[in-house]
Scaffold this active site. Structure first.
Site, mmCIF file in Angstrom:
data_model
loop_
_atom_site.group_PDB
_atom_site.id
_atom_site.type_symbol
_atom_site.label_atom_id
_atom_site.label_comp_id
_atom_site.label_asym_id
_atom_site.label_seq_id
_atom_site.Cartn_x
_atom_site.Cartn_y
_atom_site.Cartn_z
ATOM 1 N N ARG A 35 -18.956 23.379 40.805
ATOM 2 C CA ARG A 35 -17.915 23.663 39.800
ATOM 3 C C ARG A 35 -17.881 25.175 39.621
ATOM 4 O O ARG A 35 -18.887 25.790 39.259
ATOM 5 C CB ARG A 35 -18.222 22.976 38.463
ATOM 6 C CG ARG A 35 -17.314 23.446 37.338
ATOM 7 C CD ARG A 35 -17.414 22.634 36.065
ATOM 8 N NE ARG A 35 -16.787 21.337 36.225
ATOM 9 C CZ ARG A 35 -16.390 20.566 35.208
ATOM 10 N NH1 ARG A 35 -16.531 20.986 33.968
ATOM 11 N NH2 ARG A 35 -15.834 19.391 35.434
ATOM 12 N N HIS A 68 -9.037 19.480 40.581
ATOM 13 C CA HIS A 68 -10.113 18.654 40.002
ATOM 14 C C HIS A 68 -10.025 17.264 40.648
ATOM 15 O O HIS A 68 -9.705 16.265 39.984
ATOM 16 C CB HIS A 68 -9.964 18.586 38.485
ATOM 17 C CG HIS A 68 -11.181 18.120 37.759
ATOM 18 N ND1 HIS A 68 -12.379 17.822 38.390
ATOM 19 C CD2 HIS A 68 -11.413 17.886 36.431
ATOM 20 C CE1 HIS A 68 -13.267 17.440 37.482
ATOM 21 N NE2 HIS A 68 -12.706 17.460 36.300
ATOM 22 N N GLN A 94 -11.761 14.041 39.158
ATOM 23 C CA GLN A 94 -11.106 13.497 37.973
ATOM 24 C C GLN A 94 -9.935 12.594 38.373
ATOM 25 O O GLN A 94 -9.784 11.480 37.872
ATOM 26 C CB GLN A 94 -10.594 14.644 37.081
ATOM 27 C CG GLN A 94 -9.869 14.166 35.845
ATOM 28 C CD GLN A 94 -10.790 13.419 34.888
ATOM 29 O OE1 GLN A 94 -11.884 13.888 34.578
ATOM 30 N NE2 GLN A 94 -10.380 12.244 34.425
ATOM 31 N N ASP A 96 -3.630 17.359 29.218
ATOM 32 C CA ASP A 96 -4.927 18.037 29.330
ATOM 33 C C ASP A 96 -4.923 19.212 28.361
ATOM 34 O O ASP A 96 -3.870 19.587 27.810
ATOM 35 C CB ASP A 96 -5.157 18.494 30.788
ATOM 36 C CG ASP A 96 -6.519 19.172 30.985
ATOM 37 O OD1 ASP A 96 -7.433 18.947 30.159
ATOM 38 O OD2 ASP A 96 -6.665 19.948 31.959
ATOM 39 N N CYS A 114 -8.172 13.793 30.604
ATOM 40 C CA CYS A 114 -9.424 13.912 31.367
ATOM 41 C C CYS A 114 -10.616 14.180 30.459
ATOM 42 O O CYS A 114 -11.755 13.942 30.856
ATOM 43 C CB CYS A 114 -9.296 15.014 32.405
ATOM 44 S SG CYS A 114 -8.998 16.636 31.673
ATOM 45 N N ARG A 128 -15.541 7.717 36.129
ATOM 46 C CA ARG A 128 -16.051 8.878 36.865
ATOM 47 C C ARG A 128 -17.351 8.519 37.598
ATOM 48 O O ARG A 128 -17.628 9.038 38.678
ATOM 49 C CB ARG A 128 -16.301 10.063 35.900
ATOM 50 C CG ARG A 128 -15.059 10.638 35.233
ATOM 51 C CD ARG A 128 -14.156 11.365 36.223
ATOM 52 N NE ARG A 128 -14.862 12.379 36.967
ATOM 53 C CZ ARG A 128 -15.008 13.655 36.590
ATOM 54 N NH1 ARG A 128 -14.443 14.069 35.471
ATOM 55 N NH2 ARG A 128 -15.679 14.516 37.338
HETATM 56 N N1 CP Z 1 -13.169 15.746 32.664
HETATM 57 C C1 CP Z 1 -14.219 16.504 33.023
HETATM 58 O O1 CP Z 1 -14.327 16.955 34.158
HETATM 59 O O2 CP Z 1 -15.105 16.718 32.024
HETATM 60 P P1 CP Z 1 -16.350 17.720 32.061
HETATM 61 O O3 CP Z 1 -15.791 19.115 31.976
HETATM 62 O O4 CP Z 1 -17.147 17.344 30.853
HETATM 63 O O5 CP Z 1 -17.115 17.516 33.332
HETATM 64 N N1 NVA Z 2 -8.192 21.998 32.719
HETATM 65 C C1 NVA Z 2 -9.513 21.858 32.148
HETATM 66 C C2 NVA Z 2 -10.165 20.614 32.637
HETATM 67 C C3 NVA Z 2 -11.530 20.349 32.058
HETATM 68 C C4 NVA Z 2 -12.154 19.098 32.602
HETATM 69 C C5 NVA Z 2 -10.334 23.079 32.505
HETATM 70 O O1 NVA Z 2 -10.264 23.555 33.648
HETATM 71 O O2 NVA Z 2 -11.043 23.590 31.632
#
Ligand code: CP
Ligand code: NVA
Length: 309
Positions: free
Chosen positions: A105, A132, A135, A227, A267, A295
């Protein structure tokens, strides 16, 4: 594909419709019989390299790897020499000596592409600024469970045309869904993602429509998805984004335009009072915790698929 190169999951653009179908079937199989793939990762170590916070992604991968008999290493960003300037290309080649896969990540998508380019083992995108995919896999599994089939399903995405929107667009195109996105000027999904997804949708019978008006996008939809308006790493844009996106909040009035059996999706983490009201996310149409629960099964399916090749 380069001979002997590992497969990665950097975005859903790498999948064919059959790949998506197979992954969802595998996730559903593992969900219905969690012991079916016990030991699939026995003796294997997976590096989790996260430079942003995470609850769902971190925990679902950790739990999935434990169920499959593997081991997770999760160094804090500053604990790897990468944090002191060791190049990604060196880190990636070193990690490949010890680990069976890497779950990453990070901020710029180019960073994970570079990691994957040098990696001899599969690299999984656990979220970048552009995509993502993990997700979206859980999202379409949840929709399939709810509606039986994905083909022809009408989905509205309302708000910021961000990483989550991009992966939803790619999943929808692969599955032959009709996706209507309502995003204000300046916050529409990337043209490159839309153009590529429209080619895929042309073959699957799906469609991608980008609109400005949330009411138009939501009318007649089977799911309404939103989101966070302000994603991780965007705190300096907070005021501008809240001003531009304020009228895209999903509330009861907007949900009432969707089909009576429509579901609300997010999400998570959610920001009640910004992109969604408390009434909607806590209401009977909300399936956000089903998405989060799935997930686990899609994370397991991704690893079993990538590591069984
Ligand atoms: N939806 C999601 O990816 O959540 P986190 O940021 O908690 O991993
Ligand atoms: N769009 C958000 C998703 C978090 C799971 C971010 O990137 O912070």
């Amino acid at each position: 594909m380069i001979a002997n190169a590992p497969d990665h999951l950097l975005s859903l653009a790498e999948l064919s419709p059959d790949d998506l179908d197979g992954l969802l079937a595998l996730a559903a199989e593992i969900k219905s019989d969690p012991a079916a793939h016990d030991g699939a990762l026995r003796g294997r170590t997976i590096l989790m390299h996260f430079t942003k916070p995470s609850t769902r992604t971190r925990l679902s991968f950790t739990a999935a790897i434990a169920r499959l008999g593997g081991t997770t290493v999760f160094p804090a960003p500053g604990e790897l020499q990468l944090g002191r300037g060791e190049p990604i290309r060196d880190t990636s080649r070193i990690v490949s000596c010890y680990c069976a896969a890497v779950v990453v990540r990070t901020h710029a998508h180019a960073e994970i592409e570079e990691f994957a380019w040098w990696s001899a083992v599969p690299v999984v995108n656990a979220l970048t600024d552009l995509h993502h995919p993990c997700q979206a896999l859980a999202d379409v599994l949840t929709l399939r469970e709810r509606f039986g089939s994905l083909e022809g399903l009408e989905i509205a995405y309302v708000g910021d045309g961000n990483n989550v929107a991009h992966s939803l667009i790619e999943a929808g195109a692969l599955a032959g869904m009709h996706l209507r996105l309502a995003c204000p000027d300046g916050y529409r999904p990337a043209a490159v993602v839309i153009d590529r997804a429209r080619v895929v949708a042309g073959a699957t019978g799906g469609s991608i429509t980008v609109l400005e008006d949330p009411a138009e996008a939501v009318t007649g939809a089977s799911a309404v998805y939103t989101d966070a308006f302000v994603s991780m790493g965007e705190d300096d844009l907070r005021d501008a984004k809240l001003a531009a996106l304020g009228r895209y909040q999903v509330d009861d009035a907007l949900m009432a335009r969707a089909r009576p059996d429509a579901v609300f999706m997010h999400c998570l983490p959610a920001h009640r009072g910004e992109e969604v009201t408390d009434d909607v996310i806590e209401g009977p149409q909300s399936i956000v915790f089903d998405q989060a629960g799935n997930r686990l099964w899609t994370a397991a399916a991704v690893l079993v698929r990538l590591l069984s090749r």
